[in-house]
Scaffold this motif. Structure first.
Motif, PDB file in Angstrom:
ATOM      1  N   LYS A  84       0.841  -1.210   0.000  1.00 24.74           N
ATOM      2  CA  LYS A  84       0.000   0.000   0.000  1.00 24.74           C
ATOM      3  C   LYS A  84       0.873   1.256   0.000  1.00 24.74           C
ATOM      4  CE  LYS A  84      -3.775   2.072   2.704  1.00 24.74           C
ATOM      5  NZ  LYS A  84      -4.213   3.061   1.936  1.00 24.74           N
ATOM      6  N   GLN A  85       1.880   1.274   0.848  1.00 27.03           N
ATOM      7  CA  GLN A  85       2.777   2.430   0.911  1.00 27.03           C
ATOM      8  C   GLN A  85       3.598   2.560  -0.365  1.00 27.03           C
ATOM      9  OE1 GLN A  85       1.091   4.037   3.639  1.00 27.03           O
ATOM     10  NE2 GLN A  85       3.014   5.037   3.211  1.00 27.03           N
ATOM     11  N   SER A  87       2.796   1.836  -3.284  1.00 24.76           N
ATOM     12  CA  SER A  87       1.986   2.397  -4.374  1.00 24.76           C
ATOM     13  C   SER A  87       2.045   3.928  -4.381  1.00 24.76           C
ATOM     14  CB  SER A  87       0.536   1.920  -4.273  1.00 24.76           C
ATOM     15  OG  SER A  87      -0.126   2.528  -3.189  1.00 24.76           O
TER      16      SER A  87
END
Length: 114
Positions: A84-85, A87
């Motif tokens: 997630k980070q 991205s």
């Protein structure tokens, strides 16, 4: 602590980061990744093995190819957070932008001639 170290070590390599950033865009096979990165297929396979073991990517048969994708399954608690980070990170990096451009233009039928 072992799991977080596995995830961080898997991501702590330029070629593996490049693979993850390309896989954000689309599923790719070893041949395509090899062509985009300019490294051998065995080298790409080793990188993918480490990423898979860390829960960052998974593979899926697609006809004669094996597609690699970012892992959507929660293998451990750290991999989804890192993905997630990631991205949000390094999207403006010239190498990442070039990789994505090259990857978008690759067609496995041409690259993966057997």
């Amino acid at each position: 602590m072992r799991e977080v170290l596995k995830v961080l070590k898997a991501a702590a390599d330029k070629n593996r980061l490049r693979i993850l950033k390309m896989l954000e865009q689309k599923a790719m096979c070893v041949c395509e990744l090899s062509a985009a990165l300019g490294i051998t297929q065995p080298g790409v396979s080793k990188h993918l093995s480490l990423l898979k073991e860390a829960g960052l990517v998974h593979d899926e048969r697609n006809g004669q190819w094996i597609d690699y994708k970012l892992c959507e399954e929660r293998i451990n608690q750290y991999a989804p957070v890192l993905l997630k980070q990631l991205s949000l990170w390094i999207n403006d990096d010239p190498c990442v932008r070039q990789d994505r451009k090259v990857a978008a233009g690759l067609h496995r039928e041409e690259v993966c001639k057997k």
